[in-house]
Design a protein around this motif. Structure first.
Motif, PDB file in Angstrom:
ATOM      1  N   THR A   8       0.750  -1.432  -0.022  1.00  0.00           N
ATOM      2  CA  THR A   8      -0.034   0.039  -0.005  1.00  0.00           C
ATOM      3  C   THR A   8       0.937   1.336   0.168  1.00  0.00           C
ATOM      4  O   THR A   8       0.753   2.131  -0.710  1.00  0.00           O
ATOM      5  N   ILE A  12       0.963   4.271  -2.940  1.00  0.00           N
ATOM      6  CA  ILE A  12       0.745   5.743  -2.491  1.00  0.00           C
ATOM      7  C   ILE A  12       2.077   6.613  -2.993  1.00  0.00           C
ATOM      8  O   ILE A  12       1.775   7.546  -3.497  1.00  0.00           O
ATOM      9  N   ILE A  98      -7.070   9.651  -6.935  1.00  0.00           N
ATOM     10  CA  ILE A  98      -7.225   8.534  -6.265  1.00  0.00           C
ATOM     11  C   ILE A  98      -8.993   8.342  -6.393  1.00  0.00           C
ATOM     12  O   ILE A  98      -9.518   7.207  -6.822  1.00  0.00           O
ATOM     13  N   THR A 130     -11.407   7.991   1.460  1.00  0.00           N
ATOM     14  CA  THR A 130     -10.236   8.790   0.888  1.00  0.00           C
ATOM     15  C   THR A 130      -9.856  10.249   1.371  1.00  0.00           C
ATOM     16  O   THR A 130      -8.852  10.639   1.610  1.00  0.00           O
ATOM     17  N   PHE A 133      -7.634   9.202   4.360  1.00  0.00           N
ATOM     18  CA  PHE A 133      -6.237   8.911   3.737  1.00  0.00           C
ATOM     19  C   PHE A 133      -5.607  10.211   3.352  1.00  0.00           C
ATOM     20  O   PHE A 133      -4.523  10.248   4.099  1.00  0.00           O
ATOM     21  N   SER A 134      -6.240  11.098   2.802  1.00  0.00           N
ATOM     22  CA  SER A 134      -5.698  12.410   2.629  1.00  0.00           C
ATOM     23  C   SER A 134      -5.214  13.304   3.872  1.00  0.00           C
ATOM     24  O   SER A 134      -4.129  13.814   3.981  1.00  0.00           O
ATOM     25  N   SER A 309      -4.428   5.951   7.860  1.00  0.00           N
ATOM     26  CA  SER A 309      -4.396   6.446   6.713  1.00  0.00           C
ATOM     27  C   SER A 309      -4.443   5.352   5.722  1.00  0.00           C
ATOM     28  O   SER A 309      -4.936   4.967   4.653  1.00  0.00           O
ATOM     29  N   ALA A 313      -6.740   3.886   2.872  1.00  0.00           N
ATOM     30  CA  ALA A 313      -6.280   3.566   1.532  1.00  0.00           C
ATOM     31  C   ALA A 313      -6.479   2.194   1.003  1.00  0.00           C
ATOM     32  O   ALA A 313      -6.701   1.917  -0.246  1.00  0.00           O
TER      33      ALA A 313
END
Length: 581
Positions: A8, A12, A98, A130, A133-134, A309, A313
């Motif tokens: 993962t 990224i 993404i 998302t 994750f950000s 995160s 993701a």
């Protein structure tokens, strides 16, 4: 689990690599900012040494040092602002990429995936996960790189002052890593459960909001509330555990850092008494010891956010990695100049292998014929429509359109050849005329109004606040179910494709309007191959052929009069609807 996590992280980094210019600039700005920040303790130490002696304060040198500190402070503020601005750009661009890829993937997924996964969970992955994750990625950019650089730079400056004290600091520091790593393993699994439960809760909430009237009609408010409370309780439990484990990271590392600071102070004071270092150098060293340990606290907090995160993701990437509809072959053809021949030969299909549905189905339709499909619920009527539209591919056999195998034609050209009106209506949040023109965005206003009149919806449209320019809410919430269905019919009438599919198209319309719509359909179906799925047999008596389906097979076939004369399954259905006992 570590292997999946590393995979993962690599994915990224590939997204970040698209903005490598900004990322490199951010790292350079962070390096300069850290270097300037770490130089300030040296200046402070020099300033202290200028005021140590009795009546020996060097005001001129002290003023120069203060000026340097002031200039560096302003420079650091500007560099950090620029760095944060660039980090925001990189983070939100990556999140945008993404999210766009996830939504594009959604368009390519087979219908089977969408039918078997709750829409709320899919929405949660694309939107909520998302965002989660950000947020973690932004914190990583903002604090992780700066923290690592600060640790490395501080070590170099401390070595320049006194290697022995530096060795003491380095010897005690690994305790922070061990503590943070131990707790991070605990938090990761909790964040996994939290993210999964959040998706379930989003799905359930979306389901309840969309069907609240049904819930109320069956007095299921209490059961729905209990189910929501259970999900909420699970989410709160996982969140509390994740928060608990993550919250003890910072105090634990601070305890270790306090030990480091105390050790530096004691050893440094003893060395200063012996004259091995100056008081100013000791002051600088204490500042460095504080700056050296501070990033460990920040990094420990970042690690917790990164755990959350990475889990988010993984959920988004799991959606992106779902097998899509196979790519069409290069030799694929467009279906053009459609005549309307439709042939199904030995077609078999099932949604799941253990539950066969359509088996060895054969059907031959000539251009312009009206084919009605009737039968009990679950017999395969709507499945047949899904196969014609190629929402699903057949398991065995073949479907041919104008003599060409369906899998040799592009999906878009196949679907463009059919106009479809379903029992379930769908309208987007847009104006009335935009909804009618959904299949033909370039249609003129006059053509749209003509189609609306033919579908008998021009009258109620003109009674809306802004007529055709009235903006409809989500799924046409200001309209009745019948009005929404009329708009969907108008949408097809505007396109007038060579073949038609009407799946209970008048189920939500009153009897008087239905008679008018049937006349409009009759006009629209002239010269066009048409498939009509119906439960009300009164709407299909004029069909050229009526297919009677049961258990996935056509058990009777003929026109209305012929099927009645056979006194078979169709006759039983007809008499059950129209003949009183």
């Amino acid at each position: 689990m570590d292997g999946k996590r590393n995979q993962t992280i690599r994915r990224i980094l590939k997204y970040i690599a698209r903005y490598r210019g900004r990322a490199i600039l951010s790292i350079l700005l962070a390096a300069v900012s850290v270097a300037a920040t770490l130089y300030i303790p040296i200046l402070i130490g020099q300033g202290v040494d200028q005021i140590i002696g009795a009546e020996a304060v060097e005001f001129k040198k002290l003023l120069q040092i203060l000026k340097k500190i002031g200039i560096l402070t302003i420079l650091i503020a500007i560099l950090q602002w620029l760095k944060n601005h660039i980090n925001n750009q990189v983070t939100y661009y990556v999140a945008e990429d993404i999210r766009v890829q996830a939504f594009a993937q959604l368009q390519k997924l087979p219908s089977g995936y969408l039918d078997s996964h709750p829409s709320g969970d899919i929405v949660s992955r694309i939107i909520t996960d998302t965002d989660q994750f950000s947020e973690g990625l932004l914190m990583g950019f903002t604090q992780l790189f700066t923290g690592v650089m600060t640790i490395g730079g501080t070590l170099l400056f401390m070595l320049g002052i006194h290697p022995i004290i530096t060795a003491v600091v380095v010897a005690v520091t690994p305790l922070s890593f061990f503590v943070a790593r131990f707790i991070a393993k605990k938090t990761f699994s909790m964040f996994q459960h939290q993210s999964r439960t959040r998706g379930e809760m989003t799905s359930f909430t979306d389901e309840m909001i969309g069907n609240l009237k049904v819930v109320k009609a069956f007095s299921q408010e209490k059961e729905a509330g209990e189910r929501f409370e259970k999900l909420n309780e699970n989410l709160a439990g996982y969140s509390m555990k994740a928060t608990f484990f993550s919250s003890i990271v910072n105090p634990s590392t601070r305890f270790v850092n306090s030990i480091v600071y105390a050790a530096v102070g004691v050893i440094g004071a003893l060395l200063a008494i012996r004259g091995a270092i100056t008081v100013g150098q000791l002051t600088s060293f204490l500042n460095y010891a504080n700056q050296y340990t501070k990033p460990f606290n920040e990094i420990s907090g970042v690690v917790t956010e990164l755990q959350n995160s990475l889990v988010s993701a993984e959920r988004v990437f799991a959606l992106i990695d779902e097998p899509t509809i196979p790519e069409e072959k290069e030799t694929i053809r467009e279906l053009e100049n459609v005549e309307g021949y439709v042939d199904l030969e030995h077609v078999s299909f099932s949604y799941t292998p253990e539950r066969p549905l359509i088996q060895d189905l054969n059907l031959h339709v000539k251009p312009g014929q009206r084919i009605a499909i009737v039968g009990p619920t679950g017999c395969g009527k709507s499945t047949l429509i899904n196969l014609l539209m190629r929402f699903y591919d057949v398991d065995e056999g073949e479907i041919r359109l104008d003599g060409i195998r369906q899998d040799e034609l592009t999906r878009n050209s196949v679907r463009a050849s059919f106009g479809m009106v379903l029992q379930e209506t769908w309208l987007k949040s847009a104006t009335v005329w935009e909804n009618i023109a959904y299949g033909r965005p370039n249609a003129s206003r006059e053509e749209i109004i003509k189609a609306a009149k033919e579908a008998y919806c021009d009258g109620f449209i003109n009674r809306l606040p802004n007529g055709y320019d009235t903006v409809l809410g989500e799924d046409g919430s200001i309209l009745s179910q019948g009005q929404k269905q009329l708009l969907c019919i108008a949408r097809v009438m505007l396109c007038l494709p060579p073949m038609l599919i009407l799946d209970e198209a008048t189920s939500s319309i009153d009897t008087r309007t239905e008679l008018k719509i049937q006349n409009a359909f009759a006009h629209m179906m002239e010269g066009r191959t048409s498939f009509v799925v119906a439960h009300r047999l009164s709407t299909i008596q004029e069909a050229d052929q009526i297919l009677v389906m049961k258990d996935g097979a056509i058990i009777e076939q003929g026109n209305h009069r012929e099927l009645l004369e056979r006194k078979g399954f169709y006759a039983d259905l007809y008499h059950a609807q129209f003949v009183k006992s």
